[in-house]
Design a protein around this motif. Sequence first.
Motif, mmCIF file in Angstrom:
data_model
loop_
_atom_site.group_PDB
_atom_site.id
_atom_site.type_symbol
_atom_site.label_atom_id
_atom_site.label_comp_id
_atom_site.label_asym_id
_atom_site.label_seq_id
_atom_site.Cartn_x
_atom_site.Cartn_y
_atom_site.Cartn_z
ATOM 1 N N UNK A 117 10.997 -4.332 -30.819
ATOM 2 C CA UNK A 117 11.918 -3.230 -30.528
ATOM 3 C C UNK A 117 11.498 -1.952 -31.244
ATOM 4 N N UNK A 118 11.476 -0.861 -30.488
ATOM 5 C CA UNK A 118 11.121 0.426 -31.078
ATOM 6 C C UNK A 118 9.661 0.767 -31.033
ATOM 7 N N UNK A 119 8.797 -0.219 -30.810
ATOM 8 C CA UNK A 119 7.359 0.065 -30.783
ATOM 9 C C UNK A 119 6.989 0.915 -29.570
ATOM 10 N N UNK A 120 7.633 0.648 -28.442
ATOM 11 C CA UNK A 120 7.375 1.390 -27.210
ATOM 12 C C UNK A 120 8.720 1.897 -26.679
ATOM 13 N N UNK A 121 9.196 3.056 -27.152
ATOM 14 C CA UNK A 121 10.539 3.526 -26.815
ATOM 15 C C UNK A 121 10.822 3.600 -25.318
ATOM 16 N N UNK A 122 9.810 3.986 -24.540
ATOM 17 C CA UNK A 122 10.047 4.132 -23.102
ATOM 18 C C UNK A 122 10.207 2.794 -22.404
ATOM 19 N N UNK A 124 12.380 0.610 -23.059
ATOM 20 C CA UNK A 124 13.820 0.427 -22.866
ATOM 21 C C UNK A 124 14.308 1.199 -21.642
ATOM 22 N N UNK A 125 13.804 2.426 -21.466
ATOM 23 C CA UNK A 125 14.165 3.228 -20.293
ATOM 24 C C UNK A 125 13.711 2.554 -19.010
ATOM 25 N N UNK A 126 12.451 2.128 -18.981
ATOM 26 C CA UNK A 126 11.907 1.547 -17.751
ATOM 27 C C UNK A 126 12.409 0.125 -17.506
ATOM 28 N N UNK A 127 12.875 -0.519 -18.557
ATOM 29 C CA UNK A 127 13.573 -1.800 -18.380
ATOM 30 C C UNK A 127 14.843 -1.557 -17.569
ATOM 31 N N UNK A 128 15.555 -0.470 -17.894
ATOM 32 C CA UNK A 128 16.739 -0.108 -17.133
ATOM 33 C C UNK A 128 16.407 0.230 -15.693
ATOM 34 N N UNK A 143 21.047 -0.942 -20.655
ATOM 35 C CA UNK A 143 19.692 -0.571 -21.101
ATOM 36 C C UNK A 143 19.576 0.939 -21.285
ATOM 37 N N UNK A 144 20.142 1.715 -20.357
ATOM 38 C CA UNK A 144 20.085 3.177 -20.476
ATOM 39 C C UNK A 144 20.855 3.666 -21.697
ATOM 40 N N UNK A 145 22.028 3.083 -21.938
ATOM 41 C CA UNK A 145 22.833 3.492 -23.088
ATOM 42 C C UNK A 145 22.115 3.176 -24.393
ATOM 43 N N UNK A 146 21.454 2.029 -24.454
ATOM 44 C CA UNK A 146 20.705 1.669 -25.656
ATOM 45 C C UNK A 146 19.542 2.634 -25.864
ATOM 46 N N UNK A 147 18.864 2.999 -24.782
ATOM 47 C CA UNK A 147 17.766 3.964 -24.880
ATOM 48 C C UNK A 147 18.277 5.298 -25.422
ATOM 49 N N UNK A 148 19.411 5.763 -24.905
ATOM 50 C CA UNK A 148 19.957 7.051 -25.332
ATOM 51 C C UNK A 148 20.419 7.016 -26.784
ATOM 52 N N UNK A 158 14.845 11.691 -21.725
ATOM 53 C CA UNK A 158 16.288 11.601 -22.000
ATOM 54 C C UNK A 158 17.096 12.085 -20.784
ATOM 55 N N UNK A 159 16.627 13.154 -20.158
ATOM 56 C CA UNK A 159 17.291 13.645 -18.948
ATOM 57 C C UNK A 159 17.253 12.593 -17.838
ATOM 58 N N UNK A 160 16.115 11.901 -17.730
ATOM 59 C CA UNK A 160 16.013 10.855 -16.718
ATOM 60 C C UNK A 160 17.010 9.731 -16.983
#
Length: 596
Positions: A117-122, A124-128, A143-148, A158-160
């Motif tokens: 977790x945290x090594x590849x921040x994006x 989490x976004x693309x998981x969503x 998943x999006x809320x956790x990313x934000x 972040x906008x995405x």
Amino acid sequence: MTRNPYNKHSLLILSTVCLTQLINAQLVTENTKRIADGFYNRSDYASAAKYYEQSLITKGKEVKYVPYQVRREKTGTAPVKTDLKHESMYRLAESYRLLNDFAHAEAWYKTVTEEVPGAYPLAQLYYGVSLRANGKYQEAEGAYKKFLEEYKTEDTYRQQALRELDNCLFIQEQLQTPNASLNVTKFNNIINKEGANYAAVWQQNNLVFTSTRADENIKTKKPVYTNALYTTTLEDSVTGNVFRLNVPGKKELQQGVGSFTPDGNTLFFTGWFTDKEGKKNSAIYKSVKNDTSWTEPVKMDATINQEASNTRQPQVTADGKYLFFASDRAGGSGGFDIWYAALGDSLQTGEAVNAGSVINTKEDDEAPFYHPASGTLVYASKGRTGMGGFDLYYSKGDLQSWATPVNAGHPVNSVKDDMYFTSRGSDLWADALVSSDRASLCCLELFSVSEVKAPPVVAVTPPAPVVVKDEIKEAFENKTTLVTTYIIFDYDKASISDTSHAYLDTVASYMKQYPDVKIEVGAHTDGKGSVSYNLKLSDQRAKACVDYFVKAGIDPSRFISKGYGECCPIIKETTDNGKDNPEARSQNRRVEIKLY
């Protein structure tokens, strides 16, 4: 007690053998990963995925690597402990996502986000994004809320994520209340053969589309997959044989996304090639029909193909007056924008004009189609609230000004990519085509769009109150639909005129006599004003009718109110010579009471 020298020697040999096997396995796997990285860097994600899979497995066992330090991807913050294994996993997930294979991408993103977790921040976004594409909307929201929560940089990612959160809500609304007036049907496997099949247009009675179906190499007799233009004849929706359109060109130049002049004799299409770094370079070409073949394509000049930019997806309007296209050229809003240029009598192009900030977003806006008969631009965008990926939007306009774009909604749009809309005839939606990967693991396929015939209705144009009462009674007895212009609203407002009370009171009295009947009150406007304004006004008028019934003592749970705006005229609002028809507009300003 003395140690047995032979046991020590044996242990040393065994340790050396095991270490050698581990090193060899690691070398083999690292070499495989290096090959995968090469394909990945050249954007060959199909090959990259294959080798990343191999790099993670050796003789059926997972290979573990020695950890090393990497920086947080895309952020520049402090290094995080990770390893080659998880880098391979992340790039494998990315490869699948970029191939639109969200089913496989989801599993690998999940592993990366859980194990490092945290090594590849994006990740989490693309998981969503993958969860959303796979229909798991509640999980995608999480998943999006956790990313934000974790990603605080104010940038496009972040906008995405914020837009994707809106998408999840929009998707669920659309799936609950799809547009029942439109039907979307997938073409059979004669058209949708293997690979991608997309961007269909009509060339008189023929259908021309882009496909990656296999052609046999004359020398090697092996199948060759490339993007090319194909054609077939459509007669009463029955497809015949498919043939490759005979457009010459260099073998490294892929051809697709064509558009024809109204006489069918000039073809504009996208030509593109991939350079050594894996970057695609595209431009618009022109070819002229020559008996049964086409002339050598000519790349259009800098008016359309600006230097150091990509230009693609041409569309010649049905009247032959304009060429629309998408480009990432300078002067746009960001990514690909919608542009257009005037076409002269000899098909020379005027200055390219950006469609403007009402149409274009900071993300990609592509695949334009302008319908002169209705004054409507339909195009695909990633930059607005929608159902996910590319969605189709439409905007009324005359090229000088555009109304706020409206999402075409479900079933035209899906949770995957939907684009390349085209239509023929005076009605925008009656005979249309779209491209979508909704039914495919990886690739766009062709679908037809048609209007669903409305159920039988009772048209109420009462000459006298007794007739009104009889027709309302008949509607309740048979559960049909009342279409009435007898409910009158104040000009440009949602307040109901006093002259309409008698009609509404009659409907309310029958609601009490038939307590099991429920109704949908749908309000319609004429075509004057913007699309968004008409939708808002019609929604307010429908709610005003429901409020009237509720005040008359009817249970509010028996009602649904819906504003349709100007979407569904029953009469054309212009005469054959193009003049305004006030009588037609007055009939289109109506209320429909649907009983069920």
